[in-house]
Structures are given as structure tokens and as C-alpha cells.
Design a protein around this motif. Structure first.
Motif, PDB file in Angstrom:
ATOM      1  N   LEU A  51      37.497  36.928  41.199  1.00  0.00           N
ATOM      2  CA  LEU A  51      38.435  35.813  41.198  1.00  0.00           C
ATOM      3  C   LEU A  51      37.875  34.618  40.436  1.00  0.00           C
ATOM      4  O   LEU A  51      38.628  33.856  39.823  1.00  0.00           O
ATOM      5  CB  LEU A  51      38.767  35.413  42.639  1.00  0.00           C
ATOM      6  CG  LEU A  51      39.590  36.426  43.449  1.00  0.00           C
ATOM      7  CD1 LEU A  51      39.758  35.941  44.887  1.00  0.00           C
ATOM      8  CD2 LEU A  51      40.953  36.651  42.813  1.00  0.00           C
ATOM      9  N   ARG A  55      39.956  32.553  37.606  1.00  0.00           N
ATOM     10  CA  ARG A  55      40.179  31.111  37.746  1.00  0.00           C
ATOM     11  C   ARG A  55      39.543  30.328  36.588  1.00  0.00           C
ATOM     12  O   ARG A  55      40.202  29.501  35.948  1.00  0.00           O
ATOM     13  CB  ARG A  55      39.588  30.644  39.079  1.00  0.00           C
ATOM     14  CG  ARG A  55      39.759  29.162  39.341  1.00  0.00           C
ATOM     15  CD  ARG A  55      39.217  28.775  40.712  1.00  0.00           C
ATOM     16  NE  ARG A  55      37.751  28.873  40.785  1.00  0.00           N
ATOM     17  CZ  ARG A  55      37.103  29.768  41.527  1.00  0.00           C
ATOM     18  NH1 ARG A  55      37.775  30.634  42.262  1.00  0.00           N
ATOM     19  NH2 ARG A  55      35.789  29.795  41.557  1.00  0.00           N
ATOM     20  N   ARG A  67      44.768  45.648  41.436  1.00  0.00           N
ATOM     21  CA  ARG A  67      44.161  44.703  42.366  1.00  0.00           C
ATOM     22  C   ARG A  67      43.437  45.493  43.442  1.00  0.00           C
ATOM     23  O   ARG A  67      44.064  46.194  44.233  1.00  0.00           O
ATOM     24  CB  ARG A  67      45.219  43.776  42.967  1.00  0.00           C
ATOM     25  CG  ARG A  67      45.913  42.929  41.912  1.00  0.00           C
ATOM     26  CD  ARG A  67      46.905  41.962  42.517  1.00  0.00           C
ATOM     27  NE  ARG A  67      47.508  41.142  41.476  1.00  0.00           N
ATOM     28  CZ  ARG A  67      47.794  39.850  41.610  1.00  0.00           C
ATOM     29  NH1 ARG A  67      47.532  39.246  42.749  1.00  0.00           N
ATOM     30  NH2 ARG A  67      48.343  39.181  40.617  1.00  0.00           N
ATOM     31  N   ASP A  87      39.879  38.729  52.169  1.00  0.00           N
ATOM     32  CA  ASP A  87      40.857  37.890  51.488  1.00  0.00           C
ATOM     33  C   ASP A  87      40.672  38.010  49.975  1.00  0.00           C
ATOM     34  O   ASP A  87      39.561  38.103  49.475  1.00  0.00           O
ATOM     35  CB  ASP A  87      40.691  36.423  51.902  1.00  0.00           C
ATOM     36  CG  ASP A  87      41.011  36.211  53.374  1.00  0.00           C
ATOM     37  OD1 ASP A  87      41.773  37.025  53.926  1.00  0.00           O
ATOM     38  OD2 ASP A  87      40.487  35.244  53.959  1.00  0.00           O
ATOM     39  N   GLY A  88      41.788  37.971  49.255  1.00  0.00           N
ATOM     40  CA  GLY A  88      41.705  38.058  47.802  1.00  0.00           C
ATOM     41  C   GLY A  88      41.634  39.496  47.323  1.00  0.00           C
ATOM     42  O   GLY A  88      41.947  40.447  48.044  1.00  0.00           O
ATOM     43  N   MET A 365      32.547  37.419  44.467  1.00  0.00           N
ATOM     44  CA  MET A 365      33.771  36.693  44.128  1.00  0.00           C
ATOM     45  C   MET A 365      33.474  35.315  43.538  1.00  0.00           C
ATOM     46  O   MET A 365      34.134  34.861  42.609  1.00  0.00           O
ATOM     47  CB  MET A 365      34.652  36.534  45.366  1.00  0.00           C
ATOM     48  CG  MET A 365      35.270  37.836  45.840  1.00  0.00           C
ATOM     49  SD  MET A 365      36.420  38.514  44.624  1.00  0.00           S
ATOM     50  CE  MET A 365      37.255  39.743  45.633  1.00  0.00           C
TER      51      MET A 365
END
Length: 394
Positions: A51, A55, A67, A87-88, A365
Motif C-alpha cells: 500500500l 500511495r 488484491r 486490513d488492506g 505495508m
């Protein structure tokens, strides 16, 4: 060389994630940039990006072909340990489409992209000339700076940076496969499978990573004589994927350690695989390549602004300050746990631990060592020692 020859502030050789990012950032800074990329090459790559990369480098959803919510670690005994992402997600890209998109973005930013093959650098009293070829036609441009982002076997690096030819490497190979039409085969669209099995790699690992409509099935090894193609054929057979259509096959060397010097103290700076920016143990390279490209652009801008060649050294210095410790830990981990199947079995068993899973994903991450949980690090250290010295069963 004629005075009318084209001039660019910077020539970037190599249009993968590192080179394309360098060219994009420099062009956005207002610099004239020539981006040269050898046509027809797709690098073998599992395609995973965290991520943080999505970003920091504004990667759009259209480039994310899968994903990932789970990593499955498979031991030599075929014992599987699942590591949920939480999460993510981990994004997957297909380099066949991702790299051209990066080059297009560089062009939109103002870089001059040309599908050409780098040949050499010449120097005279007036400066630096880069020679390249498009088809049978020879071309040359003048520049102040050359940035080599042309892979682990970088022609720029080998010609300009002492010791580059001796860079330690692992050779990676993968096959892009369409899943069998009958729906058979051991894989999942949201799961990455990582095989820590000596039969598939004696010193690295093999993988099955989903790419949307296709799958990347690959392995790597630095052992001479080990057949990567045979290993992948066997892996496909054992996982029920032998019947899938093979779309393409790709192989390339990956560096095992960042070079000690990335610039020649004059007019050349390396980045990406050419500088050795690939994480040990995991082989992860896309995020680090893009970060290396960004740091190279910032160092280049400082050099072009001041004329001080010492500015070029800041690219390596800043990268190693951010990630040198992580790379060292991963290199030690690979040296310890990848030596034989008995140790690989124990390594996979460690992955069951919830502290290990959480810290692994948080670090991956965010690309930072997790410092908020010191006792978890202590627990993991002693658990590692217990498994290494066989105080516990795998």
C-alpha cells in the motif's frame, strides 16, 4: 560531435519502475529528460506492491490486477501456513502493462521517451555524449548526467562503476499462465503461494501469484546447474496447473545486495536493479526501485543545480538510511533459513506465530521496521532461536 546535437539535462537509461520514476520526477522539476528503454523486454516479476507504493507513487486502481488478502507459506513437507493480510491488501501488477504505463506517465510529465538501445558514453572537452540505437539507426545526444536504471547486468554500470560486474545475483524465471479452463489447479485469486522447498529452489523460493486473468509461476536460484525451467514444470504439475496455457516466459538476474557505490563521481548515477536495490530473502523490488528512482531524481536535481558531483552520493546515502537495516536483517534471514529443507521447515513453522504475522505485514505495508511493540520483537527473537536450535518441534 556537431554543436547542433540534441542536449538533455539528463539521460535515463532503462524504463522500468526505477528509470520511469526518475524521468517523471525530473521532468516535473522542469528538467529536460531523455528516457531510453530497450524495446521488447518484460522483466520476470511476481508483481507484488505494498500500500505504501500505491500511495506514494499514485498508482491507479486500473493497474492493480489482483488484491491479495492472504499469503500461504508451503514448507518442504507440504505443510501450509496461512498469513492473513488483515486490513488492506497487497496489490498485484502485471509488468507487461505496468511498465508501459509508467513510461507513458513520464512522457506526460514532459520526458522524451524513445524505444532505443543504449550503446556507450563518450566524453570530450565539451561534455558527455550518449550513443544509442533505434533499429539500425545510430543516434547520439549530449547531456550533463546519465542515470543507469538498466537492470542488474546494467551496461551503464559495468562500463562506469568499478566492481559492478562482480555484483552478486540470483537468476529469476517465471511463466505467465492462464488457469486451466476446467477450473482445476491449486491457486486462489486473492492468495499468494510461496514455496520454501529445495526441490523448487535450493537457495531462494518459488511462487504462484495471481495476476487477474493469469498467474505468475516462478522461482529463482543462484546455484549454477539448477534448472529453473524444470523446477517450474514440476511445480505446475504438482499444483494442477500444467494444463494451463503458457502466455509467455521470462528470465532475468536479480541483485542480492546494494552496491557500495552508485555514482562515478562525475556524470553517472545508478538506481533500481542496476544499483542492487532488491530486498534480500523476498526479492521484492518494485517499491524499492520506485523509491530509488525518486531519490536518484532528487540527487540529480541537486547536482544539476549546484554542479557539485558530491550531490550524487545522496541517493545511496538516503536509501541506506531508510532501508539499509531492513536489507541487512533480510540478508541474514536468507543466509540462516534458506540453507536446507530442515531449516526451511522450521522457518515456515515460525510463520504460524501471530506476532510474526502482524509485524511482518505492518513492516511490509509501511516499509518501516515496527518500533511500537518492543516486547513483540523480543518474543520473536527468542522464538527464532528456539526453532533454529531445535528447542521446539516444527
Amino acid at each position: 560531435m556537431s554543436e547542433a546535437a540534441e542536449f538533455f539535462d539528463c539521460v535515463v537509461v532503462g524504463g522500468g519502475p526505477a528509470g520511469a520514476t526518475t524521468a517523471t520526477d525530473l521532468a516535473r522539476m522542469g528538467r529536460s529528460v531523455l528516457l531510453l528503454d530497450k524495446p521488447g523486454r518484460i522483466k520476470p516479476c511476481g508483481g507484488a506492491i505494498p500500500l505504501r507504493a500505491i500511495r506514494d507513487f499514485a498508482i491507479p486502481d486500473a493497474q492493480i490486477v489482483a488484491r491479495i488478502k492472504l499469503a500461504r507459506m508451503i514448507a518442504p513437507s507440504d505443510t501450509a501456513v496461512d498469513m492473513p493480510v488483515g486490513d488492506g491488501f497487497v496489490g498485484m501488477v502485471d509488468r507487461e502493462h505496468f511498465d508501459p504505463w509508467l513510461r507513458d506517465r513520464a512522457s506526460l510529465a514532459g520526458a522524451d521517451y524513445r524505444a532505443g538501445t543504449y550503446e556507450r558514453i563518450d566524453r570530450d572537452a565539451d561534455g558527455t555524449t550518449v550513443h544509442y540505437r533505434v533499429g539500425d539507426a545510430a543516434h547520439a545526444v549530449r547531456t550533463k548526467l546519465v542515470i543507469g536504471a538498466d537492470g542488474a547486468s546494467s551496461p551503464v554500470g559495468r562500463a562506469e562503476i568499478p566492481g559492478h560486474a562482480g555484483m552478486k545475483q540470483v537468476f529469476a524465471y517465471h511463466e505467465i499462465v492462464r488457469p486451466p479452463a476446467d477450473g482445476s489447479g491449486s491457486f486462489a485469486a486473492t492468495r499468494c503461494d510461496v514455496f520454501y522447498q529445495g526441490k523448487h529452489s535450493p537457495d531462494f523460493y518459488a511462487w504462484i501469484f495471481p495476476h487477474g486473468d493469469t498467474i505468475s509461476i516462478g522461482t529463482g536460484s543462484a546455484k549454477k546447474g539448477f534448472s529453473l525451467r524444470t523446477a517450474i514444470r514440476n511445480l505446475r504439475e504438482s499444483t494442477g496447473l500444467a494444463a494451463g496455457e503458457t502466455v509467455r516466459r521470462e528470465g532475468a538476474p536479480l541483485p542480492l545486495k546494494p552496491l557500495k557505490k552508485w555514482d562515478n563521481g562525475r556524470d553517472v548515477l545508478l538506481t533500481g536493479d542496476a544499483a542492487g536495490i532488491v530486498a534480500p530473502a523476498s526479492g521484492e523490488g518494485i517499491y524499492y526501485a520506485m523509491l530509488g528512482g525518486r531519490l536518484a531524481a532528487e540527487a540529480a536535481e541537486a547536482f544539476l543545480t549546484t554542479g557539485d558531483v558530491r550531490a550524487l552520493t545522496q541517493a545511496r546515502r538516503r536509501f541506506m538510511k531508510l532501508h539499509g537495516r531492513v536489507f541487512l536483517i533480510l540478508r541474514i534471514m536468507q543466509a540462516v533459513w534458506y540453507r536446507n529443507d530442515a531449516l526451511r521447515e522450521r522457518f515456515v513453522s515460525i510463520c504460524r506465530d501471530k506476532d510474526v504475522q502482524q509485524l511482518t505485514w505492518e513492516s511490509y505495508m509501511n516499509k518501516e521496521l515496527v518500533r511500537k511493540k518492543p516486547m513483540a520483537h523480543v518474543k520473536i527473537f527468542f522464538k527464532d532461536m528456539a526453532h533454529l536450535f531445535r528447542w521446539v518441534s516444527p
